[in-house]
Scaffold this motif. Structure first.
Motif, PDB file in Angstrom:
ATOM      1  N   LEU A  21     -64.316  -4.932  39.195  1.00  0.00           N
ATOM      2  CA  LEU A  21     -65.532  -5.748  39.256  1.00  0.00           C
ATOM      3  C   LEU A  21     -65.371  -6.964  40.164  1.00  0.00           C
ATOM      4  O   LEU A  21     -66.356  -7.504  40.665  1.00  0.00           O
ATOM      5  CB  LEU A  21     -65.935  -6.189  37.842  1.00  0.00           C
ATOM      6  CG  LEU A  21     -66.650  -5.150  36.977  1.00  0.00           C
ATOM      7  CD1 LEU A  21     -66.747  -5.613  35.537  1.00  0.00           C
ATOM      8  CD2 LEU A  21     -68.051  -4.886  37.537  1.00  0.00           C
ATOM      9  N   LYS A  22     -64.141  -7.398  40.388  1.00  0.00           N
ATOM     10  CA  LYS A  22     -63.921  -8.540  41.281  1.00  0.00           C
ATOM     11  C   LYS A  22     -64.337  -8.225  42.715  1.00  0.00           C
ATOM     12  O   LYS A  22     -64.644  -9.135  43.492  1.00  0.00           O
ATOM     13  CB  LYS A  22     -62.452  -8.945  41.264  1.00  0.00           C
ATOM     14  CG  LYS A  22     -62.024  -9.629  39.978  1.00  0.00           C
ATOM     15  CD  LYS A  22     -60.567 -10.036  40.062  1.00  0.00           C
ATOM     16  CE  LYS A  22     -60.110 -10.719  38.776  1.00  0.00           C
ATOM     17  NZ  LYS A  22     -58.684 -11.117  38.832  1.00  0.00           N
ATOM     18  N   TYR A  23     -64.330  -6.930  43.044  1.00  0.00           N
ATOM     19  CA  TYR A  23     -64.656  -6.539  44.419  1.00  0.00           C
ATOM     20  C   TYR A  23     -65.986  -5.788  44.491  1.00  0.00           C
ATOM     21  O   TYR A  23     -66.258  -5.095  45.461  1.00  0.00           O
ATOM     22  CB  TYR A  23     -63.535  -5.663  45.002  1.00  0.00           C
ATOM     23  CG  TYR A  23     -62.197  -6.358  45.002  1.00  0.00           C
ATOM     24  CD1 TYR A  23     -61.883  -7.284  45.992  1.00  0.00           C
ATOM     25  CD2 TYR A  23     -61.268  -6.108  44.000  1.00  0.00           C
ATOM     26  CE1 TYR A  23     -60.658  -7.931  45.979  1.00  0.00           C
ATOM     27  CE2 TYR A  23     -60.045  -6.753  43.988  1.00  0.00           C
ATOM     28  CZ  TYR A  23     -59.750  -7.665  44.981  1.00  0.00           C
ATOM     29  OH  TYR A  23     -58.546  -8.307  44.967  1.00  0.00           O
ATOM     30  N   GLY A  24     -66.829  -5.886  43.438  1.00  0.00           N
ATOM     31  CA  GLY A  24     -68.146  -5.263  43.485  1.00  0.00           C
ATOM     32  C   GLY A  24     -69.020  -5.943  44.518  1.00  0.00           C
ATOM     33  O   GLY A  24     -69.088  -7.180  44.577  1.00  0.00           O
ATOM     34  N   ASP A  25     -69.721  -5.130  45.361  1.00  0.00           N
ATOM     35  CA  ASP A  25     -70.493  -5.690  46.465  1.00  0.00           C
ATOM     36  C   ASP A  25     -71.987  -5.660  46.232  1.00  0.00           C
ATOM     37  O   ASP A  25     -72.756  -6.082  47.107  1.00  0.00           O
ATOM     38  CB  ASP A  25     -70.163  -4.951  47.764  1.00  0.00           C
ATOM     39  CG  ASP A  25     -70.387  -3.448  47.620  1.00  0.00           C
ATOM     40  OD1 ASP A  25     -70.698  -3.003  46.482  1.00  0.00           O
ATOM     41  OD2 ASP A  25     -70.230  -2.731  48.609  1.00  0.00           O
ATOM     42  N   SER A  26     -72.452  -5.135  45.081  1.00  0.00           N
ATOM     43  CA  SER A  26     -73.891  -5.099  44.828  1.00  0.00           C
ATOM     44  C   SER A  26     -74.141  -5.077  43.322  1.00  0.00           C
ATOM     45  O   SER A  26     -73.226  -4.862  42.517  1.00  0.00           O
ATOM     46  CB  SER A  26     -74.521  -3.865  45.485  1.00  0.00           C
ATOM     47  OG  SER A  26     -74.013  -2.682  44.893  1.00  0.00           O
TER      48      SER A  26
END
Length: 693
Positions: A117-122
């Motif tokens: 989730l730290k790298y979720g983009d949308s």
């Protein structure tokens, strides 16, 4: 001292319930709305918070289950082996291990998805990761559903286990089934164990408590054990064997010498106590046996020959008696192992009957004494005894000659104590008296036997009524019957004198003419009575006729006068008396030439200043009562005089004048202020229209 209370373990929900609880809590305790203008950083924090919160709740729930269930290696060996016998400790450990594994998996899943989730983009990506994380957590919990159901069954069964303290003073009752163990338990404790005339009525351990010499003892009733190989024992028998193996207690081996239990003494002799406690026989207690010292392995052992009411010990056969003596010799080895002497065989072999309670107290006292002595001897051999002895000082008198002076109890004290014990055993309770005299409903307890009177014979007096702390019968004259006869005789004489004084028309003092008149009067009286009775009987069916149609005119004064005149009596007085009672006096009008009384009344009325009162007094006779004027003070009204009463009446009228003028209802009227309140009869409220409230 560790106390084991398995009733405090919380309920274990199944997998579906845990999922519903955790997801509902997550939905309630975390934000649920995502707005359009949120930045991606805020969206990541939003969904990471949900994943972490769900993982934390799952972890706490599963940790509570793991921590509350006891660890078999940390609790007392008795409870550890008892749980192994009842539930199989391998399955128990596997169930707890699966829950622990699920807890760790949930923590790992949450950690991985938080990193993603730290790298979720949308928003869509974060939402998908959050759903996947919660879904995998719920799947893990649902997979351990059978383990949770198994632990819930164990929790329910453990809550029903008796609260046994393995370290306290304990008396253990064991041996073959149907030999009277439960009956003995019910006699010496307040427990209520089911007793039936067949084997294996007791299917689990039962605990009761009894007192001896101001100390509390724990009594355990065990199920019966059969003489068969160790591998063939069932769960019920293994509960008894576990208690025998681990509880340091005084063991009572019950023996049925009558044979009514279905097992002979020869069979009982083959089943020896020492074979049960052999380490080779019980492999799961080897660790426990190695912990104990050699002295502690010798338990106080007592062989109890029960049911002597059916077969006394002296009446058994020689072969059986020889076997019983051999059992006694085996039991004596435990006495020798505890440091006893060779001749110290008191309390090893006892006889008893639970039916008539003969010897029950002796068996209980012997077991308590043996157990207490053994516990004291074990404590004397420990290292802590030196610290305890340093705190005591035993005063020993210095010897002044060669004569020994051992400690002793005075003979009078011993005799008094023996007398009290004998009286206590002989004393009968009300229950015993009731059983001897026909039972409930037949026997009536005497309420007088505890009366404290100067003479014991007074308790059975015919009239033992107590008044103000005194017996009424003590104040009754013993010659009361003679005095009663004298009073009755005197009363009879007085009645005779009164009868002589009364005038009775018996015909002795009357002339012949008066006798005829008396006869006529009595005859007429009897006829009137008969007529009245006939009329009373036919009153309901007889039609009512008005007086003017009464042609017979039976009850007129003229007819009464004619009848009295025919009898030679003067009817004038009787007629006047009848007329005065039949109708009231008419009111007489005052005229100008009235009598003196009316004139006097008029003169008196003339003096009255009020014209209305004067006319009222003139219009009514003096004999009639007049109503009290409002101003007159009646007794009890609370006014000092008529002037004060008139003033009070005026003030009352003045206070009501304003209310009457405004046509207001009085405070005593029943009134409904608003017949149709608006909040009940108005329509649907629109937005912002709440000012009327």
């Amino acid at each position: 001292m560790v106390q084991y209370n398995f009733k405090k373990i919380t309920v274990v929900p199944n997998g579906k319930d845990i999922v519903d609880i955790i997801l509902s809590r997550t939905q309630r305790q975390t934000p649920t709305v995502v707005h359009k203008g949120y930045s991606i950083t805020r969206l990541r924090r939003f969904y990471m918070r949900k994943v972490k919160y769900t993982q934390q709740n799952f972890f706490e729930k599963l940790s509570t289950i793991i921590d509350e269930f006891p660890r078999l290696d940390d609790i007392h060996p008795f409870y550890g082996d008892l749980l192994h016998v009842l539930y199989n400790k391998d399955h128990y450990k596997l169930a707890l291990g699966q829950i622990n594994t699920a807890r760790n998996l949930i923590s790992k899943i949450a950690k991985d998805y938080v990193k993603l989730l730290k790298y979720g983009d949308s928003l869509y990506c974060c939402k998908s990761l959050e759903v996947a994380a919660l879904g995998r957590m719920c799947t893990v919990v649902k997979r351990i559903g059978p383990s949770l159901a198994y632990l819930e069954q164990i929790r329910q069964h453990m809550a029903r286990l008796p609260s046994i303290d393995p370290n306290t003073r304990t008396i253990l009752i064991c041996w073959y089934p149907n030999v009277g163990k439960s009956s003995f338990m019910n006699k010496i404790t307040r427990a209520d164990v089911d007793v039936q005339p067949y084997a294996f009525t007791t299917k689990s351990l039962f605990v009761g408590h009894t007192d001896y010499k101001y100390l509390r003892y724990q009594v355990i009733d065990t199920p019966g054990i059969l003489d068969r190989p160790f591998e063939d024992h069932n769960i019920i028998e293994m509960c008894s064997i576990t208690a025998l193996a681990h509880l340091r207690s005084a063991v009572l081996f019950f023996l049925d010498i009558s044979g009514s239990c279905g097992y002979k003494i020869v069979t009982s002799f083959k089943f020896v106590w020492f074979d049960i406690l052999d380490e080779n026989g019980l492999p799961f207690i080897e660790k426990t046996a190695n912990r104990l010292s050699p002295e502690s392995m010798f338990y106080p052992l007592i062989i109890v020959c029960n049911k002597t009411d059916l077969q006394p010990l002296d009446g058994i056969s020689e072969e059986d008696k020889k076997l019983v003596m051999e059992m006694k010799a085996e039991a004596m080895k435990t006495v020798m192992g505890q440091g006893g002497e060779v001749g110290d065989d008191e309390g090893v072999l006892l006889t008893m009957s639970t039916l008539n309670e003969e010897g029950v107290a002796a068996v209980k006292n012997a077991a308590c004494d043996r157990l207490l002595n053994q516990r004291v001897e074990l404590k004397m051999k420990t290292k802590k005894i030196n610290d305890c002895l340093n705190r005591f000082h035993v005063a020993i008198p210095k010897p002044r000659d060669q004569k020994e002076r051992p400690p002793c109890i005075p003979q009078a004290v011993l005799e008094a104590k023996a007398k009290q014990a004998a009286e206590k055993e002989r004393r009968k309770t009300e229950k015993d008296l009731e059983d001897e005299n026909g039972g409930a409903g037949v026997y009536s307890a005497s309420l007088k036997k505890n009366y404290i009177l100067a003479n014991e014979e007074w308790k059975d007096d015919v009239m033992p009524e107590i008044l103000d702390g005194h017996n009424v019968y003590d104040f009754v004259d013993p010659d009361i019957l003679l005095r009663l006869e004298e009073l009755e005789r005197e009363e009879g004489l007085r009645e005779e004198e009164e009868e002589d004084d009364d005038f009775e028309m018996d015909g002795k003092e009357l002339t012949p003419e008066e006798k005829e008149a008396l006869a006529e009067i009595r005859k007429k009286k009897s006829l009137l009575i008969q007529q009245h009775r006939i009329k009373k009987r036919t009153a309901e069916s007889r039609p009512s006729v008005s007086r003017k149609f009464d042609k017979d005119k039976k009850f007129t004064t003229k007819r009464m006068g004619r009848q009295l005149s025919s009898l030679g009596l003067d009817p004038s007085m009787a007629i006047d008396r009848a007329r005065s009672k039949s109708r009231g006096r008419k009111r007489e009008r005052s005229v100008d030439g009235g009598d003196k009384d009316n004139g006097a009344a008029m003169d008196m009325d003339m003096d009255q200043p009020n014209k209305k009162l004067r006319l009222r007094s003139m219009s009514r006779p003096l004999s009639r009562s007049r109503s009290r004027p409002p101003s007159e003070v009646a007794p009890g009204e609370g006014f000092k005089d008529s002037a004060q009463k008139v003033k009070a009446i005026k003030l009352g009228k003045k206070s009501a004048k304003k209310r009457n003028k405004d046509a207001r209802r009085g405070e005593a009227d029943r009134v409904i202020p608003t017949l149709k309140p608006k909040h009940l009869f108005s329509g649907k409220r629109s937005i912002g229209k709440t000012d009327r409230r």
